[in-house]
Design a protein around this motif. Structure first.
Motif, PDB file in Angstrom:
ATOM      1  N   GLY A   8      -4.438  -5.099  -2.085  1.00 39.64           N
ATOM      2  CA  GLY A   8      -3.806  -5.432  -3.427  1.00 39.64           C
ATOM      3  C   GLY A   8      -4.647  -5.189  -4.140  1.00 39.64           C
ATOM      4  N   VAL A   9      -4.852  -5.728  -5.325  1.00 39.04           N
ATOM      5  CA  VAL A   9      -5.511  -5.627  -7.048  1.00 39.04           C
ATOM      6  C   VAL A   9      -5.301  -6.501  -7.692  1.00 39.04           C
ATOM      7  CG1 VAL A   9      -7.214  -4.101  -8.736  1.00 39.04           C
ATOM      8  CG2 VAL A   9      -6.284  -2.942  -6.217  1.00 39.04           C
ATOM      9  N   LEU A  26      -8.325   5.962   0.006  1.00 43.72           N
ATOM     10  CA  LEU A  26      -9.372   5.865   1.053  1.00 43.72           C
ATOM     11  C   LEU A  26      -8.065   5.808   2.724  1.00 43.72           C
ATOM     12  CD1 LEU A  26     -10.846   2.362   0.711  1.00 43.72           C
ATOM     13  CD2 LEU A  26     -12.014   4.925   0.909  1.00 43.72           C
ATOM     14  N   GLU A  27      -8.459   6.219   3.567  1.00 38.28           N
ATOM     15  CA  GLU A  27      -7.823   6.802   4.726  1.00 38.28           C
ATOM     16  C   GLU A  27      -8.079   5.563   5.438  1.00 38.28           C
ATOM     17  OE1 GLU A  27      -8.584   9.335   8.622  1.00 38.28           O
ATOM     18  OE2 GLU A  27      -9.513   9.508   7.040  1.00 38.28           O
ATOM     19  N   GLY A  28      -6.808   5.085   5.788  1.00 37.58           N
ATOM     20  CA  GLY A  28      -6.989   3.553   6.430  1.00 37.58           C
ATOM     21  C   GLY A  28      -6.320   2.318   5.593  1.00 37.58           C
ATOM     22  N   VAL A  29      -5.878   2.954   4.493  1.00 36.73           N
ATOM     23  CA  VAL A  29      -5.750   1.689   3.883  1.00 36.73           C
ATOM     24  C   VAL A  29      -4.308   2.193   2.893  1.00 36.73           C
ATOM     25  CG1 VAL A  29      -6.418   0.853   1.797  1.00 36.73           C
ATOM     26  CG2 VAL A  29      -8.101   1.569   2.916  1.00 36.73           C
ATOM     27  N   ASN A  30      -3.726   0.856   2.718  1.00 40.17           N
ATOM     28  CA  ASN A  30      -2.367   0.838   2.583  1.00 40.17           C
ATOM     29  C   ASN A  30      -2.525  -0.083   1.032  1.00 40.17           C
ATOM     30  OD1 ASN A  30       0.499   0.848   1.048  1.00 40.17           O
ATOM     31  ND2 ASN A  30       1.074  -0.125   3.168  1.00 40.17           N
ATOM     32  N   LEU A  31      -1.962   0.940  -0.568  1.00 38.86           N
ATOM     33  CA  LEU A  31      -2.684  -0.396  -0.965  1.00 38.86           C
ATOM     34  C   LEU A  31      -1.570  -0.405  -1.402  1.00 38.86           C
ATOM     35  CD1 LEU A  31      -3.922  -1.510  -3.998  1.00 38.86           C
ATOM     36  CD2 LEU A  31      -3.414   0.963  -5.312  1.00 38.86           C
ATOM     37  N   VAL A  32      -1.227  -1.616  -1.150  1.00 39.07           N
ATOM     38  CA  VAL A  32       0.931  -2.245  -1.383  1.00 39.07           C
ATOM     39  C   VAL A  32       1.221  -2.189  -3.079  1.00 39.07           C
ATOM     40  CG1 VAL A  32       2.332  -3.935  -1.333  1.00 39.07           C
ATOM     41  CG2 VAL A  32       0.002  -3.740   0.233  1.00 39.07           C
ATOM     42  N   GLY A  33       0.103  -2.946  -3.519  1.00 36.92           N
ATOM     43  CA  GLY A  33       0.359  -3.201  -5.556  1.00 36.92           C
ATOM     44  C   GLY A  33      -0.659  -3.398  -6.202  1.00 36.92           C
ATOM     45  N   VAL A  34      -0.606  -3.874  -7.505  1.00 39.14           N
ATOM     46  CA  VAL A  34      -0.996  -3.878  -8.381  1.00 39.14           C
ATOM     47  C   VAL A  34      -0.618  -5.315  -8.885  1.00 39.14           C
ATOM     48  CG1 VAL A  34      -2.617  -1.641  -8.384  1.00 39.14           C
ATOM     49  CG2 VAL A  34      -0.474  -2.438 -10.084  1.00 39.14           C
ATOM     50  N   VAL A  67      -7.610  -8.225  -0.727  1.00 34.92           N
ATOM     51  CA  VAL A  67      -7.287  -8.404  -2.350  1.00 34.92           C
ATOM     52  C   VAL A  67      -8.361  -7.734  -2.825  1.00 34.92           C
ATOM     53  CG1 VAL A  67      -7.436 -10.048  -2.287  1.00 34.92           C
ATOM     54  CG2 VAL A  67      -5.881  -8.859  -4.423  1.00 34.92           C
ATOM     55  N   SER A  68      -8.218  -6.962  -3.625  1.00 30.72           N
ATOM     56  CA  SER A  68      -9.824  -7.334  -4.762  1.00 30.72           C
ATOM     57  C   SER A  68      -8.999  -8.082  -6.127  1.00 30.72           C
ATOM     58  CB  SER A  68      -9.907  -5.440  -5.917  1.00 30.72           C
ATOM     59  OG  SER A  68     -11.032  -5.116  -4.228  1.00 30.72           O
ATOM     60  N   ILE A  69     -10.135  -8.729  -6.453  1.00 31.20           N
ATOM     61  CA  ILE A  69     -10.284  -9.612  -7.603  1.00 31.20           C
ATOM     62  C   ILE A  69     -11.045  -8.808  -8.803  1.00 31.20           C
ATOM     63  CG2 ILE A  69     -10.033 -11.889  -8.524  1.00 31.20           C
ATOM     64  CD1 ILE A  69      -9.243 -12.442  -5.674  1.00 31.20           C
ATOM     65  N   ASP A  89      -8.351 -11.804   2.956  1.00 34.24           N
ATOM     66  CA  ASP A  89      -9.351 -11.606   2.979  1.00 34.24           C
ATOM     67  C   ASP A  89     -10.185 -11.296   1.050  1.00 34.24           C
ATOM     68  OD1 ASP A  89     -10.214 -12.063   5.357  1.00 34.24           O
ATOM     69  OD2 ASP A  89      -9.562 -10.164   5.921  1.00 34.24           O
ATOM     70  N   ILE A  90     -10.796 -11.255   0.514  1.00 31.84           N
ATOM     71  CA  ILE A  90     -11.082 -11.211  -0.699  1.00 31.84           C
ATOM     72  C   ILE A  90     -12.269 -10.253  -1.449  1.00 31.84           C
ATOM     73  CG2 ILE A  90      -9.316 -13.099  -2.114  1.00 31.84           C
ATOM     74  CD1 ILE A  90     -12.226 -14.151  -2.545  1.00 31.84           C
ATOM     75  N   PHE A  91     -12.407  -9.152  -1.837  1.00 30.04           N
ATOM     76  CA  PHE A  91     -13.523  -8.536  -2.517  1.00 30.04           C
ATOM     77  C   PHE A  91     -13.794  -9.323  -4.067  1.00 30.04           C
ATOM     78  CE2 PHE A  91     -15.850  -5.215  -5.581  1.00 30.04           C
ATOM     79  CZ  PHE A  91     -16.574  -5.169  -4.709  1.00 30.04           C
TER      80      PHE A  91
END
Length: 313
Positions: A8-9, A26-34, A67-69, A89-91
């Protein structure tokens, strides 16, 4: 964890929307939501990335692995702590937080739960820096300039935390020595916070770094120069051009041998997020963990304190 990392972002403004786009590709990534408090902005980012928009980021809890913050610095601790407590996990974009107590708290929470905490010091993924680091041995003097035109973005913190912190992190990664002394000067110009700053950092191993950062200039400058015994190397982050001057002897006469290197520019943010996903998958320490980010923050805050003391007594 499923075959795809569910991501998520939070915050889809200037940087966050780019995070969302990259994750969606990105391959291997599922962006669920923002998630964004601005409903229209969240819906726009979701529409462009094929994800689900949320106004309340807590709706991502239980639905994502990572998630990216990318929210204002003053909100970093609350948002990041909320996700860490949920085992996610967070970025988080730099600076890790706007104060040391909160930064140390995030490091403690992540460590206690064995979670990934990566911080967005993007220059570590710049091909120019990667090449430069391979050319350096024992820096004796470093000079860095990071100057930008004025924008509203990033003005919730001093320029030391907004811009200079990039070069602080780079210098700490190159010198690898304790700091002996810091001297600094600067001032507000267009905001109530420090808008231009210069710092001289002296290390116990004898290296000296002179850093200048400002956000009131017409053009943009991103340069670093490193002086070592018999060698001088410069890097322009914007063009990725490296110039190396090496002392050589020809016929008993000392001269400088000049060589040029220009690594392919690449996409540092994409590489940074790929590295984050790799850390999430492999459960390995990020290149820029909360520990390194907190040390850079510690120096940036000290520089701000010195400037404010000199300015306001």
């Amino acid at each position: 964890m499923s075959s795809k990392v569910k991501v998520g972002v939070v915050g889809v403004g200037y940087l966050g929307k780019t995070h969302a786009r990259i994750y969606s590709e990105l391959e291997g990534v599922n962006l669920v939501g923002v998630a964004d408090t601005d409903k229209v902005r969240a819906e726009d980012a979701a529409r462009h990335t094929g994800s689900i928009p949320f106004v309340d980021y807590s709706e991502l809890f239980g639905n994502v692995d990572a998630v990216s913050i990318s929210v204002p610095s003053g909100l970093h601790h609350k948002v990041a702590a909320d996700f860490l407590k949920e085992g996610i996990d967070i970025f988080i974009e730099k600076p890790i937080t706007d104060n040391l107590k909160d930064a140390e708290n995030l490091v403690m929470i992540a460590g206690g739960k064995n979670l990934i905490l990566q911080v967005g010091h993007i220059e570590r993924f710049n091909p120019g820096y990667i090449a430069l680091k391979g050319l350096t041995n024992k820096p004796r003097f470093i000079e860095a300039q990071r100057l930008s035109p004025f924008t509203d973005r990033g003005t919730d913190v001093d320029v030391t935390l907004d811009l200079m912190i990039h070069d602080i992190d780079i210098v700490l990664s190159l010198v690898k020595s304790d700091i002996a002394d810091i001297r600094a000067t600067g001032m507000p110009m267009l905001t109530s916070r420090i808008d231009v700053a210069n710092a001289r950092i002296e290390f116990k191993n004898g290296c000296v770094a002179n850093l200048t950062a400002g956000r009131i200039f017409h053009g943009k400058t991103r340069r670093i120069r490193i002086f070592e015994e018999d060698t001088y190397i410069s890097l322009d982050y914007q063009t990725n051009e490296i110039i190396k001057h090496k002392k050589v002897s020809r016929g008993g006469i000392s001269t400088l041998d000049i060589s040029h290197l220009k690594p392919e520019k690449g996409d540092p943010l994409k590489e940074e997020l790929k590295a984050f996903i790799q850390s999430v998958r492999r459960r390995t320490k990020p290149v820029i963990s909360g520990i390194e980010a907190t040390e850079a923050l510690r120096v940036a805050i000290k520089i701000s304190e010195i400037i404010n003391e000199n300015t306001y007594g």
